[in-house]
Scaffold this motif. Structure first.
Motif, PDB file in Angstrom:
ATOM      1  N   HIS A  33       0.808  -1.212   0.000  1.00  0.00           N
ATOM      2  CA  HIS A  33       0.000   0.000   0.000  1.00  0.00           C
ATOM      3  C   HIS A  33       0.849   1.273   0.000  1.00  0.00           C
ATOM      4  O   HIS A  33       0.310   2.361  -0.162  1.00  0.00           O
ATOM      5  CB  HIS A  33      -0.904   0.036   1.241  1.00  0.00           C
ATOM      6  N   MET A  34       2.160   1.112   0.225  1.00  0.00           N
ATOM      7  CA  MET A  34       3.047   2.275   0.395  1.00  0.00           C
ATOM      8  C   MET A  34       2.446   3.212   1.448  1.00  0.00           C
ATOM      9  O   MET A  34       2.348   4.424   1.252  1.00  0.00           O
ATOM     10  CB  MET A  34       3.242   3.013  -0.935  1.00  0.00           C
ATOM     11  N   ALA A  35       2.017   2.618   2.563  1.00  0.00           N
ATOM     12  CA  ALA A  35       1.313   3.359   3.591  1.00  0.00           C
ATOM     13  C   ALA A  35       1.830   2.998   4.975  1.00  0.00           C
ATOM     14  O   ALA A  35       2.307   1.884   5.187  1.00  0.00           O
ATOM     15  CB  ALA A  35      -0.179   3.029   3.497  1.00  0.00           C
ATOM     16  N   LEU A  49      -3.479  -1.794  11.773  1.00  0.00           N
ATOM     17  CA  LEU A  49      -4.118  -0.594  11.245  1.00  0.00           C
ATOM     18  C   LEU A  49      -3.273  -0.067  10.095  1.00  0.00           C
ATOM     19  O   LEU A  49      -2.063   0.117  10.245  1.00  0.00           O
ATOM     20  CB  LEU A  49      -4.220   0.473  12.345  1.00  0.00           C
ATOM     21  N   ILE A  50      -3.905   0.157   8.954  1.00  0.00           N
ATOM     22  CA  ILE A  50      -3.239   0.741   7.790  1.00  0.00           C
ATOM     23  C   ILE A  50      -3.909   2.082   7.500  1.00  0.00           C
ATOM     24  O   ILE A  50      -5.137   2.164   7.462  1.00  0.00           O
ATOM     25  CB  ILE A  50      -3.359  -0.172   6.551  1.00  0.00           C
ATOM     26  N   ILE A  51      -3.108   3.101   7.309  1.00  0.00           N
ATOM     27  CA  ILE A  51      -3.633   4.409   6.923  1.00  0.00           C
ATOM     28  C   ILE A  51      -3.147   4.668   5.513  1.00  0.00           C
ATOM     29  O   ILE A  51      -1.939   4.718   5.266  1.00  0.00           O
ATOM     30  CB  ILE A  51      -3.165   5.500   7.895  1.00  0.00           C
ATOM     31  N   THR A  52      -4.071   4.801   4.582  1.00  0.00           N
ATOM     32  CA  THR A  52      -3.656   4.951   3.191  1.00  0.00           C
ATOM     33  C   THR A  52      -2.769   6.175   3.011  1.00  0.00           C
ATOM     34  O   THR A  52      -2.919   7.187   3.699  1.00  0.00           O
ATOM     35  CB  THR A  52      -4.862   5.065   2.232  1.00  0.00           C
ATOM     36  N   LYS A  53      -1.835   6.049   2.102  1.00  0.00           N
ATOM     37  CA  LYS A  53      -0.885   7.140   1.851  1.00  0.00           C
ATOM     38  C   LYS A  53      -1.612   8.413   1.440  1.00  0.00           C
ATOM     39  O   LYS A  53      -1.269   9.504   1.890  1.00  0.00           O
ATOM     40  CB  LYS A  53       0.118   6.734   0.780  1.00  0.00           C
ATOM     41  N   LYS A  54      -2.618   8.272   0.612  1.00  0.00           N
ATOM     42  CA  LYS A  54      -3.354   9.441   0.141  1.00  0.00           C
ATOM     43  C   LYS A  54      -3.979  10.199   1.319  1.00  0.00           C
ATOM     44  O   LYS A  54      -3.888  11.418   1.404  1.00  0.00           O
ATOM     45  CB  LYS A  54      -4.436   8.998  -0.844  1.00  0.00           C
ATOM     46  N   TYR A  55      -4.601   9.451   2.235  1.00  0.00           N
ATOM     47  CA  TYR A  55      -5.198  10.111   3.400  1.00  0.00           C
ATOM     48  C   TYR A  55      -4.106  10.659   4.317  1.00  0.00           C
ATOM     49  O   TYR A  55      -4.196  11.782   4.807  1.00  0.00           O
ATOM     50  CB  TYR A  55      -6.119   9.162   4.167  1.00  0.00           C
ATOM     51  N   VAL A  85      -7.405  -3.319   9.333  1.00  0.00           N
ATOM     52  CA  VAL A  85      -8.356  -2.213   9.324  1.00  0.00           C
ATOM     53  C   VAL A  85      -7.687  -1.059   8.591  1.00  0.00           C
ATOM     54  O   VAL A  85      -6.546  -0.703   8.885  1.00  0.00           O
ATOM     55  CB  VAL A  85      -8.756  -1.810  10.757  1.00  0.00           C
ATOM     56  N   ILE A  86      -8.404  -0.488   7.624  1.00  0.00           N
ATOM     57  CA  ILE A  86      -7.824   0.546   6.766  1.00  0.00           C
ATOM     58  C   ILE A  86      -8.579   1.864   6.938  1.00  0.00           C
ATOM     59  O   ILE A  86      -9.801   1.914   6.796  1.00  0.00           O
ATOM     60  CB  ILE A  86      -7.872   0.117   5.290  1.00  0.00           C
ATOM     61  N   VAL A  87      -7.825   2.914   7.242  1.00  0.00           N
ATOM     62  CA  VAL A  87      -8.382   4.262   7.303  1.00  0.00           C
ATOM     63  C   VAL A  87      -8.011   4.940   5.996  1.00  0.00           C
ATOM     64  O   VAL A  87      -6.847   4.994   5.614  1.00  0.00           O
ATOM     65  CB  VAL A  87      -7.819   5.053   8.503  1.00  0.00           C
ATOM     66  N   ASN A  88      -9.043   5.433   5.307  1.00  0.00           N
ATOM     67  CA  ASN A  88      -8.818   6.110   4.035  1.00  0.00           C
ATOM     68  C   ASN A  88      -9.681   7.360   3.979  1.00  0.00           C
ATOM     69  O   ASN A  88     -10.162   7.820   5.000  1.00  0.00           O
ATOM     70  CB  ASN A  88      -9.088   5.159   2.864  1.00  0.00           C
TER      71      ASN A  88
END
Length: 98
Positions: A33-35, A49-55, A85-88
């Motif tokens: 995800h590069m996140a 927990l993954i936070i998208t790079k864009k967000y 779990v992904i925060v975007n």
């Protein structure tokens, strides 16, 4: 890492420390995800927990902390221990198999 990224990491650590008191929290970069990713280990469970790079790139530390709290991410992690779990940018959390 910029000063602003450090504030964001600190905000996530603060949130997860409140949601998972006394448990170890680790940070890494998800290559797919590069996140930024954060994991909390509780006995045999590992919550991710993954936070998208864009967000991540678009928010500041204060907004990030508030969003984690509003989305009740700690509870989502506990309920979905078999998924990341992904925060975007969406109003809902994302989930994906580990």
């Amino acid at each position: 890492m910029t000063k602003f990224d450090r504030y964001k990491f600190d905000a996530v650590y603060k949130y997860l420390s409140i949601g998972f008191p006394g448990l170890p929290i680790e940070q890494a970069c998800d290559e797919d995800h590069m996140a930024p990713t954060f994991s909390v280990k509780d006995n045999d469970e590992i919550y991710v927990l993954i936070i998208t790079k864009k967000y991540w790139d678009r928010c500041d530390a204060s907004d990030l902390f508030k969003r984690l709290k509003i989305l009740n991410v700690a509870n989502a992690l506990r309920k979905n221990s078999k998924q990341n779990v992904i925060v975007n940018q969406s109003i809902n959390l994302g989930f994906e198999p580990k």
